[in-house]
Design a protein around this motif. Structure first.
Motif, PDB file in Angstrom:
ATOM      1  N   ALA A  15       0.832  -1.214   0.000  1.00 26.84           N
ATOM      2  CA  ALA A  15       0.000   0.000   0.000  1.00 26.84           C
ATOM      3  C   ALA A  15       0.858   1.253   0.000  1.00 26.84           C
ATOM      4  CB  ALA A  15      -0.923  -0.017   1.218  1.00 26.84           C
ATOM      5  N   ARG A  16       1.986   1.224   0.737  1.00 28.49           N
ATOM      6  CA  ARG A  16       2.876   2.387   0.784  1.00 28.49           C
ATOM      7  C   ARG A  16       3.626   2.569  -0.535  1.00 28.49           C
ATOM      8  NH1 ARG A  16       4.143   0.172   5.879  1.00 28.49           N
ATOM      9  NH2 ARG A  16       6.089  -0.640   5.003  1.00 28.49           N
ATOM     10  N   ARG A  17       4.139   1.461  -1.047  1.00 30.26           N
ATOM     11  CA  ARG A  17       5.013   1.565  -2.223  1.00 30.26           C
ATOM     12  C   ARG A  17       4.240   1.693  -3.525  1.00 30.26           C
ATOM     13  NH1 ARG A  17      10.332  -2.258  -3.260  1.00 30.26           N
ATOM     14  NH2 ARG A  17      11.062  -1.203  -5.153  1.00 30.26           N
ATOM     15  N   TYR A  18       3.067   1.053  -3.575  1.00 34.43           N
ATOM     16  CA  TYR A  18       2.304   1.051  -4.824  1.00 34.43           C
ATOM     17  C   TYR A  18       0.927   1.686  -4.627  1.00 34.43           C
ATOM     18  CZ  TYR A  18       5.911  -2.389  -5.926  1.00 34.43           C
ATOM     19  OH  TYR A  18       7.112  -3.017  -6.116  1.00 34.43           O
ATOM     20  N   GLY A  19       0.894   2.730  -3.805  1.00 34.94           N
ATOM     21  CA  GLY A  19      -0.375   3.408  -3.540  1.00 34.94           C
ATOM     22  C   GLY A  19      -0.996   4.022  -4.775  1.00 34.94           C
TER      23      GLY A  19
ATOM     24  N   SER B 187      -6.486  -1.137  -6.812  1.00 34.29           N
ATOM     25  CA  SER B 187      -6.539  -2.234  -5.837  1.00 34.29           C
ATOM     26  C   SER B 187      -6.305  -3.583  -6.513  1.00 34.29           C
ATOM     27  CB  SER B 187      -7.892  -2.237  -5.122  1.00 34.29           C
ATOM     28  OG  SER B 187      -8.955  -2.393  -6.051  1.00 34.29           O
ATOM     29  N   ASN B 188      -6.797  -3.764  -7.744  1.00 32.92           N
ATOM     30  CA  ASN B 188      -6.582  -5.023  -8.453  1.00 32.92           C
ATOM     31  C   ASN B 188      -5.111  -5.213  -8.801  1.00 32.92           C
ATOM     32  OD1 ASN B 188      -9.233  -5.860  -8.386  1.00 32.92           O
ATOM     33  ND2 ASN B 188      -9.752  -4.911 -10.349  1.00 32.92           N
ATOM     34  N   GLU B 189      -4.433  -4.128  -9.184  1.00 29.80           N
ATOM     35  CA  GLU B 189      -3.010  -4.222  -9.502  1.00 29.80           C
ATOM     36  C   GLU B 189      -2.189  -4.557  -8.255  1.00 29.80           C
ATOM     37  OE1 GLU B 189      -2.603  -1.144 -13.292  1.00 29.80           O
ATOM     38  OE2 GLU B 189      -2.561  -0.357 -11.234  1.00 29.80           O
ATOM     39  N   ARG B 190      -2.564  -3.938  -7.126  1.00 28.60           N
ATOM     40  CA  ARG B 190      -1.856  -4.258  -5.886  1.00 28.60           C
ATOM     41  C   ARG B 190      -2.117  -5.697  -5.456  1.00 28.60           C
ATOM     42  NH1 ARG B 190      -3.765   0.924  -4.347  1.00 28.60           N
ATOM     43  NH2 ARG B 190      -5.311  -0.034  -2.929  1.00 28.60           N
ATOM     44  N   ALA B 191      -3.338  -6.182  -5.718  1.00 28.75           N
ATOM     45  CA  ALA B 191      -3.669  -7.562  -5.376  1.00 28.75           C
ATOM     46  C   ALA B 191      -2.825  -8.537  -6.196  1.00 28.75           C
ATOM     47  CB  ALA B 191      -5.152  -7.830  -5.605  1.00 28.75           C
ATOM     48  N   GLU B 192      -2.583  -8.202  -7.468  1.00 28.71           N
ATOM     49  CA  GLU B 192      -1.756  -9.059  -8.311  1.00 28.71           C
ATOM     50  C   GLU B 192      -0.312  -9.092  -7.807  1.00 28.71           C
ATOM     51  OE1 GLU B 192      -2.144  -7.821 -12.334  1.00 28.71           O
ATOM     52  OE2 GLU B 192      -4.258  -8.358 -12.484  1.00 28.71           O
ATOM     53  N   ILE B 193       0.189  -7.954  -7.342  1.00 28.85           N
ATOM     54  CA  ILE B 193       1.540  -7.904  -6.778  1.00 28.85           C
ATOM     55  C   ILE B 193       1.613  -8.773  -5.525  1.00 28.85           C
ATOM     56  CG2 ILE B 193       3.257  -6.418  -5.692  1.00 28.85           C
ATOM     57  CD1 ILE B 193       2.286  -4.153  -7.494  1.00 28.85           C
ATOM     58  N   LEU B 194       0.583  -8.681  -4.685  1.00 29.30           N
ATOM     59  CA  LEU B 194       0.510  -9.485  -3.471  1.00 29.30           C
ATOM     60  C   LEU B 194       0.509 -10.981  -3.802  1.00 29.30           C
ATOM     61  CD1 LEU B 194       0.094  -9.653  -0.396  1.00 29.30           C
ATOM     62  CD2 LEU B 194      -2.360  -9.528  -0.818  1.00 29.30           C
ATOM     63  N   SER B 195      -0.293 -11.334  -4.794  1.00 24.66           N
ATOM     64  CA  SER B 195      -0.373 -12.733  -5.203  1.00 24.66           C
ATOM     65  C   SER B 195       0.967 -13.240  -5.710  1.00 24.66           C
ATOM     66  CB  SER B 195      -1.446 -12.890  -6.292  1.00 24.66           C
ATOM     67  OG  SER B 195      -1.499 -14.220  -6.751  1.00 24.66           O
ATOM     68  N   MET B 196       1.627 -12.451  -6.519  1.00 26.63           N
ATOM     69  CA  MET B 196       2.916 -12.844  -7.074  1.00 26.63           C
ATOM     70  C   MET B 196       3.962 -13.006  -5.972  1.00 26.63           C
ATOM     71  SD  MET B 196       5.027 -11.049 -10.163  1.00 26.63           S
ATOM     72  CE  MET B 196       4.764  -9.450  -9.413  1.00 26.63           C
ATOM     73  N   ALA B 197       3.910 -12.131  -4.961  1.00 30.84           N
ATOM     74  CA  ALA B 197       4.883 -12.193  -3.873  1.00 30.84           C
ATOM     75  C   ALA B 197       4.718 -13.460  -3.048  1.00 30.84           C
ATOM     76  CB  ALA B 197       4.754 -10.969  -2.978  1.00 30.84           C
ATOM     77  N   VAL B 198       3.471 -13.830  -2.732  1.00 28.54           N
ATOM     78  CA  VAL B 198       3.232 -15.037  -1.945  1.00 28.54           C
ATOM     79  C   VAL B 198       3.666 -16.273  -2.718  1.00 28.54           C
ATOM     80  CG1 VAL B 198       1.456 -16.476  -0.894  1.00 28.54           C
ATOM     81  CG2 VAL B 198       1.392 -14.012  -0.583  1.00 28.54           C
ATOM     82  N   HIS B 199       3.377 -16.294  -4.022  1.00 25.88           N
ATOM     83  CA  HIS B 199       3.812 -17.425  -4.842  1.00 25.88           C
ATOM     84  C   HIS B 199       5.333 -17.541  -4.840  1.00 25.88           C
ATOM     85  CE1 HIS B 199       0.319 -19.238  -6.942  1.00 25.88           C
ATOM     86  NE2 HIS B 199      -0.266 -18.121  -6.568  1.00 25.88           N
ATOM     87  N   ASN B 200       6.009 -16.412  -4.980  1.00 22.26           N
ATOM     88  CA  ASN B 200       7.477 -16.436  -4.960  1.00 22.26           C
ATOM     89  C   ASN B 200       7.998 -16.896  -3.605  1.00 22.26           C
ATOM     90  OD1 ASN B 200       7.605 -15.524  -7.571  1.00 22.26           O
ATOM     91  ND2 ASN B 200       7.861 -13.378  -7.027  1.00 22.26           N
TER      92      ASN B 200
ATOM     93  N   ALA C  43     -11.200  -4.069   4.541  1.00 18.43           N
ATOM     94  CA  ALA C  43     -11.840  -4.853   3.494  1.00 18.43           C
ATOM     95  C   ALA C  43     -10.845  -5.152   2.395  1.00 18.43           C
ATOM     96  CB  ALA C  43     -13.038  -4.082   2.918  1.00 18.43           C
ATOM     97  N   LEU C  44     -10.892  -6.370   1.867  1.00 16.23           N
ATOM     98  CA  LEU C  44     -10.030  -6.715   0.742  1.00 16.23           C
ATOM     99  C   LEU C  44     -10.633  -6.129  -0.529  1.00 16.23           C
ATOM    100  CD1 LEU C  44      -9.265 -10.425   1.634  1.00 16.23           C
ATOM    101  CD2 LEU C  44      -7.680  -8.523   1.693  1.00 16.23           C
ATOM    102  N   PRO C  45      -9.842  -6.058  -1.600  1.00 17.33           N
ATOM    103  CA  PRO C  45     -10.337  -5.447  -2.831  1.00 17.33           C
ATOM    104  C   PRO C  45     -11.289  -6.338  -3.603  1.00 17.33           C
ATOM    105  CG  PRO C  45      -8.124  -6.251  -3.135  1.00 17.33           C
ATOM    106  CD  PRO C  45      -8.430  -6.392  -1.683  1.00 17.33           C
TER     107      PRO C  45
ATOM    108  N   LEU D 260      -6.862 -15.934  -4.240  1.00 14.00           N
ATOM    109  CA  LEU D 260      -5.410 -15.990  -4.401  1.00 14.00           C
ATOM    110  C   LEU D 260      -4.854 -14.678  -4.930  1.00 14.00           C
ATOM    111  CD1 LEU D 260      -4.886 -19.586  -5.815  1.00 14.00           C
ATOM    112  CD2 LEU D 260      -4.859 -18.777  -3.471  1.00 14.00           C
ATOM    113  N   ILE D 261      -5.591 -14.079  -5.868  1.00 13.42           N
ATOM    114  CA  ILE D 261      -5.138 -12.801  -6.422  1.00 13.42           C
ATOM    115  C   ILE D 261      -5.152 -11.729  -5.339  1.00 13.42           C
ATOM    116  CG2 ILE D 261      -5.776 -10.956  -8.013  1.00 13.42           C
ATOM    117  CD1 ILE D 261      -6.728 -13.086  -9.965  1.00 13.42           C
ATOM    118  N   ALA D 262      -6.157 -11.819  -4.469  1.00 15.84           N
ATOM    119  CA  ALA D 262      -6.322 -10.762  -3.484  1.00 15.84           C
ATOM    120  C   ALA D 262      -5.425 -10.896  -2.263  1.00 15.84           C
ATOM    121  CB  ALA D 262      -7.777 -10.720  -3.028  1.00 15.84           C
ATOM    122  N   ILE D 263      -5.014 -12.153  -1.954  1.00 14.68           N
ATOM    123  CA  ILE D 263      -4.277 -12.336  -0.683  1.00 14.68           C
ATOM    124  C   ILE D 263      -2.934 -12.975  -0.905  1.00 14.68           C
ATOM    125  CG2 ILE D 263      -4.525 -13.249   1.657  1.00 14.68           C
ATOM    126  CD1 ILE D 263      -7.344 -13.524   1.280  1.00 14.68           C
ATOM    127  N   ALA D 264      -2.218 -12.788  -1.990  1.00 16.93           N
ATOM    128  CA  ALA D 264      -1.080 -13.686  -2.088  1.00 16.93           C
ATOM    129  C   ALA D 264       0.246 -13.249  -2.639  1.00 16.93           C
ATOM    130  CB  ALA D 264      -1.481 -14.895  -2.872  1.00 16.93           C
TER     131      ALA D 264
END
Length: 403
Positions: free
Chosen positions: A27-31, A35-48, A155-157, A178-182
């Motif tokens: 949220a700080r870095r990609y404010g 919200s969908n774009e940030r969710a995709e970043i979150l998802s990619m990070a958890v997978h990694n 609330a999640l996006p 997964l997209i929203a939390i990962a």
């Protein structure tokens, strides 16, 4: 097996605190992103992040495994992922048992650095399947999620109102979750590390004693591990010199009979299963108690004795014309109850002696049931029946302390 499960459960890979920090860092870095774009970043990070803990899993099965892990945890609002989560997810994959066992063995060796007998993995898989079958009857209604997410009180996006039995809707819902939390573990951790590196100069650490890395990989064939017991050291300029001392800790199986030592169980659940569900006379109080008493005196698992009786004589059904005589030797020691008709206490002792004498010669990696089969029965498939009955009795008679 309980020691192994506890060890896996205690190793946390991703916690609610981690996810909270990752979400806030994004949220700080990609404010400026949606919200969908940030969710995709979150998802990619958890997978990694998960990829770092899946050594031993081939690329063919890795993506399916990650989806199973996340659908078993984050999709169900369980915000903690441990090594036990990964282990159970491997055994939940829609694959043949042999393939799942191979994957579990490979992952335990390479990621968790544990060596576990294959037969223990097979038994655990049978227990999981038995528990699942018993619980299916309770799943009659769809489960509902709240419209708002309690994660970090924000609330999640996305919103998810109903979880239905339709497999397509289920898959779609899982993907949304997964997209929203990962995933931005990579970005958040990378940012934190960069800040630490900028604020403090790196120090070089040198070990002043030689350690054999193989002694620190967890379970060994002789059932012990070596742990770092004490650390002494000093700092000179940018060098930190450490001297490590090790201590030996007994762990796991020292011999195969350790897996079948006497252990308490739910007396009434097993007794009712044998006497009522299977209509077995061995579940009568007198016979049932005799076997438990002999098992206690000889420090052997009574459920193993009941499993052998279940395989040999179907727990001695009351409909059998020779049930009274069969009760004297339901293990068929010395060939059969017809040739050797003694007393239940005597035949139980003989069966226990046979089991212990045979298993004491078994290699730690051998399946105890197959090993016992070579001496106990001529039927080469005898071990499969005993193993399945034993696993089922454990599943109904003992509640695992692993949540």
């Amino acid at each position: 097996m309980t020691q192994l499960l506890n060890a896996l459960k205690s190793y946390i890979i991703l916690s609610l605190s981690d996810l909270t920090q990752i979400k806030e860092a994004i949220a700080r870095r990609y404010g400026h992103m949606t919200s969908n774009e940030r969710a995709e970043i979150l998802s990619m990070a958890v997978h990694n992040h998960l990829n770092k803990h899946l050594s031993g899993i081939d690329d063919v099965h890795k993506e399916a495994l990650k989806l199973t892990i996340l659908s078993n945890t984050l999709a169900k609002h369980h915000y903690s992922i441990t090594r036990l989560t990964i282990f159970d997810a491997i055994l939940d994959l829609s694959l043949d048992d042999a393939i799942k066992t191979n994957l579990a063995e490979s992952w335990l060796t390479e990621s968790a650095q544990l060596s576990v007998p294959r037969w223990l993995l097979e038994n655990y898989m049978i227990q999981k399947r038995s528990n699942f079958i018993d619980s299916v009857q309770d799943i009659d209604q769809p489960t509902y999620f709240d419209d708002t997410d309690s994660f970090n009180n924000k609330a999640l996006p996305f919103t998810l109102k109903k979880w239905t039995k339709n497999p397509l809707i289920r898959i779609f819902a899982v993907l949304l979750i997964l997209i929203a939390i990962a995933t931005p573990a990579y970005f958040a951790l990378n940012s934190a590390l960069n800040g630490a590196i900028r604020s403090e100069a790196l120090q070089v650490i040198s070990l002043t004693s030689l350690l054999d890395a193989k002694e620190y990989t967890g379970m060994s064939a002789r059932g012990r591990i070596y742990l770092i017991d004490d650390i002494e050291g000093y700092k000179k300029n940018d060098h930190v010199y450490l001297t490590l001392k090790k201590s030996r800790v007994n762990f796991g199986l020292v011999k195969i009979t350790d897996a079948f030592r006497f252990s308490n169980f739910n007396y009434y659940t097993v007794k009712n299963y044998i006497s009522k569900t299977r209509n077995g006379l061995i579940g009568s109080s007198e016979q049932f108690n005799q076997i438990i008493h002999e098992a206690y005196l000889n420090d052997i698992d009574p459920l193993l004795l009941f499993a052998i009786i279940g395989q040999e004589q179907g727990f001695v059904p009351s409909s059998s014309a020779n049930s009274v005589k069969i009760l004297n030797n339901p293990y068929n020691v010395y060939h059969s109850w017809a040739e050797y008709n003694t007393s239940l206490r005597d035949s139980t002792q003989i069966a226990i002696n046979t089991i212990k004498n045979r298993l004491n010669t078994a290699p730690i990696s051998a399946s105890p049931f197959k090993w016992l089969n070579m001496t106990y029965a001529e039927d080469t498939n005898w071990h499969n029946g005993v193993r399945l009955i034993y696993a089922h009795l454990i599943s109904i008679g003992r509640e695992s302390n692993i949540q």
